[in-house]
Design a protein around this motif. Sequence first.
Motif, PDB file in Angstrom:
ATOM      1  N   UNK A 179       0.865  -1.185   0.000  1.00 14.29           N
ATOM      2  CA  UNK A 179       0.000   0.000   0.000  1.00 14.29           C
ATOM      3  C   UNK A 179       0.898   1.230   0.000  1.00 14.29           C
ATOM      4  N   UNK A 180       0.840   1.990  -1.068  1.00 16.85           N
ATOM      5  CA  UNK A 180       1.618   3.221  -1.163  1.00 16.85           C
ATOM      6  C   UNK A 180       0.694   4.417  -0.965  1.00 16.85           C
ATOM      7  N   UNK A 181       1.248   5.618  -1.114  1.00 19.38           N
ATOM      8  CA  UNK A 181       0.469   6.838  -0.851  1.00 19.38           C
ATOM      9  C   UNK A 181      -0.695   6.996  -1.826  1.00 19.38           C
ATOM     10  N   UNK A 182      -0.520   6.517  -3.058  1.00 24.58           N
ATOM     11  CA  UNK A 182      -1.611   6.623  -4.042  1.00 24.58           C
ATOM     12  C   UNK A 182      -2.754   5.681  -3.670  1.00 24.58           C
ATOM     13  N   UNK A 183      -2.384   4.442  -3.337  1.00 23.76           N
ATOM     14  CA  UNK A 183      -3.423   3.452  -3.043  1.00 23.76           C
ATOM     15  C   UNK A 183      -4.173   3.770  -1.757  1.00 23.76           C
ATOM     16  N   UNK A 184      -3.485   4.328  -0.744  1.00 21.26           N
ATOM     17  CA  UNK A 184      -4.163   4.629   0.517  1.00 21.26           C
ATOM     18  C   UNK A 184      -5.230   5.707   0.318  1.00 21.26           C
ATOM     19  N   UNK A 185      -5.000   6.609  -0.642  1.00 25.46           N
ATOM     20  CA  UNK A 185      -6.018   7.617  -0.951  1.00 25.46           C
ATOM     21  C   UNK A 185      -7.253   6.972  -1.585  1.00 25.46           C
ATOM     22  N   UNK A 186      -7.021   5.973  -2.443  1.00 21.22           N
ATOM     23  CA  UNK A 186      -8.140   5.244  -3.049  1.00 21.22           C
ATOM     24  C   UNK A 186      -8.919   4.502  -1.966  1.00 21.22           C
ATOM     25  N   UNK A 187      -8.190   3.876  -1.037  1.00 21.26           N
ATOM     26  CA  UNK A 187      -8.831   3.151   0.069  1.00 21.26           C
ATOM     27  C   UNK A 187      -9.696   4.109   0.887  1.00 21.26           C
ATOM     28  N   UNK A 188      -9.155   5.285   1.191  1.00 22.38           N
ATOM     29  CA  UNK A 188      -9.911   6.276   1.968  1.00 22.38           C
ATOM     30  C   UNK A 188     -11.209   6.658   1.258  1.00 22.38           C
ATOM     31  N   UNK A 189     -11.084   6.970  -0.016  1.00 20.20           N
ATOM     32  CA  UNK A 189     -12.266   7.380  -0.786  1.00 20.20           C
ATOM     33  C   UNK A 189     -13.309   6.261  -0.835  1.00 20.20           C
ATOM     34  N   UNK A 190     -12.851   5.040  -1.120  1.00 17.93           N
ATOM     35  CA  UNK A 190     -13.770   3.913  -1.266  1.00 17.93           C
ATOM     36  C   UNK A 190     -14.440   3.581   0.061  1.00 17.93           C
ATOM     37  N   UNK A 191     -13.663   3.531   1.137  1.00 21.94           N
ATOM     38  CA  UNK A 191     -14.201   3.162   2.445  1.00 21.94           C
ATOM     39  C   UNK A 191     -15.255   4.162   2.917  1.00 21.94           C
ATOM     40  N   UNK A 192     -14.905   5.433   2.896  1.00 21.36           N
ATOM     41  CA  UNK A 192     -15.835   6.445   3.418  1.00 21.36           C
ATOM     42  C   UNK A 192     -17.087   6.549   2.544  1.00 21.36           C
ATOM     43  N   UNK A 193     -16.931   6.448   1.229  1.00 19.76           N
ATOM     44  CA  UNK A 193     -18.098   6.502   0.343  1.00 19.76           C
ATOM     45  C   UNK A 193     -19.018   5.310   0.547  1.00 19.76           C
ATOM     46  N   UNK A 194     -18.427   4.117   0.691  1.00 24.25           N
ATOM     47  CA  UNK A 194     -19.255   2.915   0.880  1.00 24.25           C
ATOM     48  C   UNK A 194     -19.989   2.938   2.217  1.00 24.25           C
ATOM     49  N   UNK A 195     -19.330   3.452   3.255  1.00 22.75           N
ATOM     50  CA  UNK A 195     -20.010   3.567   4.554  1.00 22.75           C
ATOM     51  C   UNK A 195     -21.197   4.515   4.425  1.00 22.75           C
ATOM     52  N   UNK A 196     -20.994   5.630   3.722  1.00 24.98           N
ATOM     53  CA  UNK A 196     -22.076   6.588   3.531  1.00 24.98           C
ATOM     54  C   UNK A 196     -23.205   6.030   2.683  1.00 24.98           C
ATOM     55  N   UNK A 197     -22.852   5.300   1.620  1.00 31.28           N
ATOM     56  CA  UNK A 197     -23.872   4.788   0.689  1.00 31.28           C
ATOM     57  C   UNK A 197     -24.600   3.564   1.233  1.00 31.28           C
ATOM     58  N   UNK A 198     -23.850   2.646   1.855  1.00 32.24           N
ATOM     59  CA  UNK A 198     -24.438   1.359   2.271  1.00 32.24           C
ATOM     60  C   UNK A 198     -24.819   1.315   3.745  1.00 32.24           C
ATOM     61  N   UNK A 199     -24.518   2.384   4.463  1.00 34.87           N
ATOM     62  CA  UNK A 199     -24.820   2.467   5.903  1.00 34.87           C
ATOM     63  C   UNK A 199     -24.214   1.284   6.649  1.00 34.87           C
ATOM     64  N   UNK A 200     -22.946   1.013   6.365  1.00 37.95           N
ATOM     65  CA  UNK A 200     -22.227  -0.060   7.052  1.00 37.95           C
ATOM     66  C   UNK A 200     -22.043   0.331   8.515  1.00 37.95           C
ATOM     67  N   UNK A 201     -22.352  -0.598   9.426  1.00 36.92           N
ATOM     68  CA  UNK A 201     -22.188  -0.325  10.854  1.00 36.92           C
ATOM     69  C   UNK A 201     -20.905  -0.932  11.415  1.00 36.92           C
ATOM     70  N   UNK A 202     -20.450  -2.018  10.792  1.00 37.08           N
ATOM     71  CA  UNK A 202     -19.200  -2.665  11.211  1.00 37.08           C
ATOM     72  C   UNK A 202     -18.383  -2.998   9.969  1.00 37.08           C
ATOM     73  N   UNK A 203     -17.162  -2.501   9.927  1.00 32.88           N
ATOM     74  CA  UNK A 203     -16.271  -2.793   8.800  1.00 32.88           C
ATOM     75  C   UNK A 203     -15.061  -3.563   9.323  1.00 32.88           C
ATOM     76  N   UNK A 204     -14.924  -4.794   8.864  1.00 32.48           N
ATOM     77  CA  UNK A 204     -13.793  -5.638   9.252  1.00 32.48           C
ATOM     78  C   UNK A 204     -12.700  -5.480   8.190  1.00 32.48           C
ATOM     79  N   UNK A 205     -11.558  -4.946   8.591  1.00 37.22           N
ATOM     80  CA  UNK A 205     -10.439  -4.731   7.662  1.00 37.22           C
ATOM     81  C   UNK A 205      -9.370  -5.771   7.945  1.00 37.22           C
TER      82      UNK A 205
END
Length: 273
Positions: A179-205
């Motif tokens: 995971x480099x600096x570019x990929x961590x930004x993608x992870x941030x965007x994907x995680x926060x957007x999916x939590x907002x869209x899918x109303x995830x209450x528990x995310x296991x990473x």
Amino acid sequence: MKTIYNLSQEIKDFIEENDQEFEDSLLAEAVNVSSKVSDILEKGNIDLLRNARRLIFYVMDQKEEELKSFAEIEGIAWAEHALTLELKLEWVQAIRRTLWQFVSVLDETKFITQDRNDFYELEKKINDKIDEFLNGFFISYSKYKDAMFLKQREIVEHLSVPIIPVSEHVSVLPLIGSIDSFRIEIIEEKVLNDIGDSRIQTLVIDLSGIAMMEKDVIDHFEKILAGVSMMGCKAILTGLRPDLVRKMVHAGIRFEKNAETKGTLQETLKKYL
């Protein structure tokens, strides 16, 4: 003494009067490109012969803005259709040589350059503008290629961040590889957007597949976990490897405030499912 404008006009008129001869000479000069003229026209709707005349007339008329715009358009077209820089360089150099051949013939028959100053001025005018075109073309080509590469990488990275729903409110994010600096930004965007869209209450990473994570990336990851918590989602980290834990401990990074840690993904899923 003729003005540089008059010299340019005579050269343009001479090329137009001997259009077929000019075309044949140009194709003979560009050995590797000449056999691909039809393919390039069909593949990218790029008319090499027409564009060669266009380049010459812009150069002879010293049309700075038109030449700059033409170089940019050509660069994008060649990059978009995956045409090589080697072919373009050969083609432009063939245009340069053919143009000078015709200037030489015209000078022998009509003495268009009456002294050395005429010739040197003409030489500088023509070659400088062709070089400017090439420079603009290469910059445009490279920018478009870089933009395409980043776009493709972003798509690939998005696909490499699979957030998998395992129940109505529980999802799993298995992270694999470096995971480099570019990929961590993608992870941030994907995680926060999916939590907002899918109303995830528990995310296991699950981090068991992580090969490497530098300190600045770990810092960023900690901020992502803070963001997950702020959105009302509980983060659970599984599969933390000893080398990664050591790096976090020595860097003074703790995840306890924003995430719960578990041993393995399997035991975590047993609890939540």
